[in-house]
Design a protein around this motif. Sequence first.
Motif, PDB file in Angstrom:
ATOM      1  N   LYS A 107       2.044  -8.861  -4.972  1.00 42.87           N
ATOM      2  CA  LYS A 107       0.871  -8.368  -5.704  1.00 42.87           C
ATOM      3  C   LYS A 107       1.066  -6.887  -5.972  1.00 42.87           C
ATOM      4  N   GLY A 108       0.322  -6.349  -6.929  1.00 44.29           N
ATOM      5  CA  GLY A 108       0.258  -4.905  -7.116  1.00 44.29           C
ATOM      6  C   GLY A 108      -0.526  -4.293  -5.964  1.00 44.29           C
ATOM      7  N   TRP A 109      -0.410  -2.973  -5.780  1.00 49.67           N
ATOM      8  CA  TRP A 109      -1.020  -2.307  -4.630  1.00 49.67           C
ATOM      9  C   TRP A 109      -2.535  -2.524  -4.558  1.00 49.67           C
ATOM     10  N   GLN A 110      -3.229  -2.318  -5.671  1.00 53.57           N
ATOM     11  CA  GLN A 110      -4.692  -2.436  -5.661  1.00 53.57           C
ATOM     12  C   GLN A 110      -5.133  -3.865  -5.386  1.00 53.57           C
ATOM     13  N   GLU A 111      -4.476  -4.845  -6.001  1.00 60.53           N
ATOM     14  CA  GLU A 111      -4.836  -6.239  -5.760  1.00 60.53           C
ATOM     15  C   GLU A 111      -4.553  -6.631  -4.309  1.00 60.53           C
ATOM     16  N   ALA A 112      -3.426  -6.158  -3.772  1.00 64.81           N
ATOM     17  CA  ALA A 112      -3.103  -6.431  -2.367  1.00 64.81           C
ATOM     18  C   ALA A 112      -4.192  -5.861  -1.459  1.00 64.81           C
ATOM     19  N   ARG A 113      -4.635  -4.655  -1.761  1.00 64.33           N
ATOM     20  CA  ARG A 113      -5.680  -4.035  -0.945  1.00 64.33           C
ATOM     21  C   ARG A 113      -6.979  -4.838  -1.016  1.00 64.33           C
ATOM     22  N   GLN A 114      -7.331  -5.301  -2.213  1.00 61.01           N
ATOM     23  CA  GLN A 114      -8.555  -6.091  -2.376  1.00 61.01           C
ATOM     24  C   GLN A 114      -8.475  -7.404  -1.596  1.00 61.01           C
ATOM     25  N   ILE A 115      -7.296  -8.025  -1.580  1.00 61.73           N
ATOM     26  CA  ILE A 115      -7.133  -9.279  -0.832  1.00 61.73           C
ATOM     27  C   ILE A 115      -7.286  -9.018   0.661  1.00 61.73           C
ATOM     28  N   CYS A 116      -6.686  -7.945   1.158  1.00 55.87           N
ATOM     29  CA  CYS A 116      -6.836  -7.611   2.585  1.00 55.87           C
ATOM     30  C   CYS A 116      -8.301  -7.425   2.945  1.00 55.87           C
ATOM     31  N   GLU A 117      -9.050  -6.762   2.054  1.00 55.31           N
ATOM     32  CA  GLU A 117     -10.467  -6.502   2.317  1.00 55.31           C
ATOM     33  C   GLU A 117     -11.301  -7.779   2.259  1.00 55.31           C
ATOM     34  N   SER A 118     -11.115  -8.578   1.218  1.00 54.29           N
ATOM     35  CA  SER A 118     -11.981  -9.738   1.031  1.00 54.29           C
ATOM     36  C   SER A 118     -11.593 -10.922   1.918  1.00 54.29           C
ATOM     37  N   ALA A 119     -10.310 -11.183   2.090  1.00 54.13           N
ATOM     38  CA  ALA A 119      -9.889 -12.354   2.852  1.00 54.13           C
ATOM     39  C   ALA A 119      -9.872 -12.111   4.359  1.00 54.13           C
ATOM     40  N   LEU A 120      -9.604 -10.875   4.770  1.00 47.99           N
ATOM     41  CA  LEU A 120      -9.427 -10.607   6.204  1.00 47.99           C
ATOM     42  C   LEU A 120     -10.402  -9.584   6.768  1.00 47.99           C
ATOM     43  N   ASP A 121     -11.274  -9.055   5.905  1.00 51.38           N
ATOM     44  CA  ASP A 121     -12.173  -7.981   6.316  1.00 51.38           C
ATOM     45  C   ASP A 121     -11.369  -6.828   6.928  1.00 51.38           C
ATOM     46  N   GLY A 122     -10.234  -6.528   6.277  1.00 51.06           N
ATOM     47  CA  GLY A 122      -9.344  -5.461   6.730  1.00 51.06           C
ATOM     48  C   GLY A 122      -8.958  -4.550   5.590  1.00 51.06           C
ATOM     49  N   ASP A 123      -7.744  -4.058   5.645  1.00 52.23           N
ATOM     50  CA  ASP A 123      -7.228  -3.168   4.611  1.00 52.23           C
ATOM     51  C   ASP A 123      -5.707  -3.237   4.665  1.00 52.23           C
ATOM     52  N   LEU A 124      -5.050  -2.585   3.740  1.00 54.06           N
ATOM     53  CA  LEU A 124      -3.600  -2.467   3.848  1.00 54.06           C
ATOM     54  C   LEU A 124      -3.275  -1.728   5.145  1.00 54.06           C
ATOM     55  N   ALA A 125      -2.151  -2.029   5.727  1.00 57.74           N
ATOM     56  CA  ALA A 125      -1.765  -1.433   7.008  1.00 57.74           C
ATOM     57  C   ALA A 125      -1.628   0.078   6.886  1.00 57.74           C
ATOM     58  N   ALA A 126      -2.264   0.786   7.801  1.00 62.80           N
ATOM     59  CA  ALA A 126      -2.217   2.244   7.843  1.00 62.80           C
ATOM     60  C   ALA A 126      -1.543   2.676   9.143  1.00 62.80           C
ATOM     61  N   GLY A 127      -0.998   3.869   9.143  1.00 63.40           N
ATOM     62  CA  GLY A 127      -0.297   4.364  10.323  1.00 63.40           C
ATOM     63  C   GLY A 127      -0.770   5.718  10.772  1.00 63.40           C
ATOM     64  N   GLY A 128      -2.040   6.015  10.618  1.00 57.58           N
ATOM     65  CA  GLY A 128      -2.546   7.348  10.898  1.00 57.58           C
ATOM     66  C   GLY A 128      -3.011   7.610  12.318  1.00 57.58           C
ATOM     67  N   GLN A 129      -3.186   6.572  13.131  1.00 55.59           N
ATOM     68  CA  GLN A 129      -3.599   6.780  14.512  1.00 55.59           C
ATOM     69  C   GLN A 129      -2.372   7.093  15.367  1.00 55.59           C
ATOM     70  N   PRO A 130      -2.536   7.818  16.464  1.00 57.73           N
ATOM     71  CA  PRO A 130      -1.376   8.143  17.312  1.00 57.73           C
ATOM     72  C   PRO A 130      -0.614   6.894  17.743  1.00 57.73           C
ATOM     73  N   GLY A 131       0.671   6.869  17.474  1.00 57.09           N
ATOM     74  CA  GLY A 131       1.534   5.759  17.840  1.00 57.09           C
ATOM     75  C   GLY A 131       1.478   4.565  16.917  1.00 57.09           C
ATOM     76  N   GLU A 132       0.591   4.596  15.933  1.00 54.69           N
ATOM     77  CA  GLU A 132       0.385   3.429  15.096  1.00 54.69           C
ATOM     78  C   GLU A 132       1.550   3.165  14.141  1.00 54.69           C
ATOM     79  N   PHE A 133       2.125   4.208  13.559  1.00 52.57           N
ATOM     80  CA  PHE A 133       3.223   3.976  12.621  1.00 52.57           C
ATOM     81  C   PHE A 133       4.421   3.358  13.347  1.00 52.57           C
ATOM     82  N   LYS A 134       4.711   3.827  14.547  1.00 53.42           N
ATOM     83  CA  LYS A 134       5.794   3.268  15.354  1.00 53.42           C
ATOM     84  C   LYS A 134       5.490   1.814  15.701  1.00 53.42           C
ATOM     85  N   ALA A 135       4.252   1.515  16.057  1.00 53.48           N
ATOM     86  CA  ALA A 135       3.860   0.137  16.361  1.00 53.48           C
ATOM     87  C   ALA A 135       4.024  -0.750  15.127  1.00 53.48           C
ATOM     88  N   LEU A 136       3.711  -0.213  13.957  1.00 50.71           N
ATOM     89  CA  LEU A 136       3.864  -0.945  12.711  1.00 50.71           C
ATOM     90  C   LEU A 136       5.340  -1.241  12.441  1.00 50.71           C
TER      91      LEU A 136
END
Length: 154
Positions: A23-52
């Motif tokens: 999918k394109g970025w915006q459509e992928a983000r919308q699917i994450c929000e509507s289907a999973l009540d989430g968002d595209l994966a983010a890595g801004g919390q401490p240790g989160e990018f490494k965990a990803l």
Amino acid sequence: LGDSGATEPIPLTNTYYYCSIPKGWQEARQICESALDGDLAAGGQPGEFKALQDSIVAANIATSESLWLGLYQQSTAPSVDFGWFWVQNEGYPESDSLSEGGVWHPNEPDNGGFEENHGEEYEEDVAALSFRGGQWGAVDLDSTIQQPYLCEVR
């Protein structure tokens, strides 16, 4: 905690979902929000990018793929340098280089070799995880490219 000022790492309780249908970025983000009540994966919390990164390796996702990531570029004011921000209000990447603890592959973000706001349709204003040099890191891409993506649910 002692007097050193060090803090305990915050345990991560995020769940990531690999979505293989491109999918394109915006459509992928919308699917994450509507289907999973989430968002595209983010890595801004401490240790989160490494965990990803570790999650992608553990899931054995093909290194030939790039995966949309919840990182986008936005200007804070007209005619001002653009900054990069994580979705979910997780702030911005603190360091540019993977070798310095950042998220970007060397020479990224590069806007496809164009200056920012060059007036053409093509702008690399969102990011994906890409495998280069033996590790997963961020690259900037045009949001209309169709590719798999990672959703994050907390």
